[in-house]
Design a protein around this motif. Structure first.
Motif, PDB file in Angstrom:
ATOM      1  N   GLU A 154       0.833  -1.212   0.000  1.00 14.41           N
ATOM      2  CA  GLU A 154       0.000   0.000   0.000  1.00 14.41           C
ATOM      3  C   GLU A 154       0.860   1.252   0.000  1.00 14.41           C
ATOM      4  OE1 GLU A 154      -3.676  -2.110   2.470  1.00 14.41           O
ATOM      5  OE2 GLU A 154      -2.230  -0.810   3.495  1.00 14.41           O
ATOM      6  N   ARG A 196      -7.992  -1.431  -1.058  1.00 15.27           N
ATOM      7  CA  ARG A 196      -7.625  -1.334   0.358  1.00 15.27           C
ATOM      8  C   ARG A 196      -7.045   0.039   0.692  1.00 15.27           C
ATOM      9  NH1 ARG A 196      -4.915  -7.397   0.967  1.00 15.27           N
ATOM     10  NH2 ARG A 196      -6.900  -8.520   1.171  1.00 15.27           N
ATOM     11  N   ARG A 199      -9.842   2.572   0.956  1.00 17.89           N
ATOM     12  CA  ARG A 199     -10.582   2.403   2.217  1.00 17.89           C
ATOM     13  C   ARG A 199      -9.853   3.100   3.362  1.00 17.89           C
ATOM     14  NH1 ARG A 199     -11.841  -3.649   3.224  1.00 17.89           N
ATOM     15  NH2 ARG A 199      -9.599  -3.642   3.662  1.00 17.89           N
ATOM     16  N   LYS A 200      -8.517   3.003   3.378  1.00 14.58           N
ATOM     17  CA  LYS A 200      -7.741   3.638   4.445  1.00 14.58           C
ATOM     18  C   LYS A 200      -7.660   5.155   4.281  1.00 14.58           C
ATOM     19  CE  LYS A 200      -4.954  -0.396   5.619  1.00 14.58           C
ATOM     20  NZ  LYS A 200      -3.600  -0.964   5.805  1.00 14.58           N
TER      21      LYS A 200
END
Length: 228
Positions: A154, A196, A199-200
């Motif tokens: 990420e 992901r 979302r963060k």
């Protein structure tokens, strides 16, 4: 970031590569000048560690060809040649820094961090968009004052996007930036990483926007609008 280590001494190359990987970078290694020239021509790198005494093609010639192609890639030369005139010649060819062997690995790491800070932020170690703040050399992230916990993948994804803020980066470019030669990332794997990360980033004032058929970009805005 993706780093190319061009070094023909296997022990030195292994030590440098291990240190770079521990810092979260993706590392490719070549042990000849011609391999280095070919890799730099065919792949996008963020940083080059270049030995001058490479077989097949001298490191200085690799550097000369790199700059003739218009590349602004940051280059740290590592070499046993400690002659002042040689240092001046290589710096004039376009090297960003010069480290004489033998050297301590912690000095190599410090020189690398300094060059990456210079490259990414003109000397300022932080990047920000909305409430999101990134320390790319230190591989840390915050939303406001709160640390943002990101996996290595990420962080690599947001790093690649941050280095091209407000510019499109294609799926192929993202996949290449996230992988070394001995790794693989499928289209589905990229989709999962993007999902992901989005979302963060909710509530951070930064979003990863998809431009259909073209790629992605990191910009200020409401991340919920992009279907995260």
């Amino acid at each position: 970031m993706r780093v190319l280590v061009a070094e023909d001494d296997a022990a030195i190359a292994a030590g440098l590569s291990a240190g770079l990987r521990e810092s979260g970078h993706h590392v490719d290694h070549v042990d000849s000048g011609r391999q280095a020239d070919s890799a730099l021509h065919d792949h996008a790198y963020d940083f080059l560690v270049l030995d001058l005494g490479l077989p097949g093609m001298d490191g200085a010639e690799v550097l000369r060809r790199l700059r003739l192609r218009g590349s602004e890639l940051s280059v740290l030369v590592v070499t046993a040649r400690d002659d002042v005139d040689e240092r001046v010649r290589v710096l004039d060819l376009g090297a960003d820094d010069y480290l004489v062997k033998p050297f301590a690995l912690n000095e190599f790491a410090a020189r690398t961090r300094a060059l990456l800070r210079r490259r990414t932020h003109h000397g300022t170690p932080e990047f920000s968009v909305g409430q999101l703040r990134l320390d790319l050399p230190g591989r840390r992230a915050w939303v406001g004052a709160e640390p943002l916990e990101l996996t290595a993948r990420e962080f690599g994804l947001i790093e690649a996007l941050a280095l091209r803020q407000d510019r499109l980066i294609s799926r192929a470019q993202l996949i290449e930036s996230l992988c070394s030669w001995d790794q693989d990332l499928t289209d589905n794997g990229l989709d999962i990483a993007v999902h992901r990360l989005r979302r963060k980033l909710r509530g951070s004032g930064a979003r990863v926007r998809t431009v259909r058929g073209l790629g992605y970009l990191l910009e200020e805005g409401d991340d919920a609008k992009d279907g995260a």
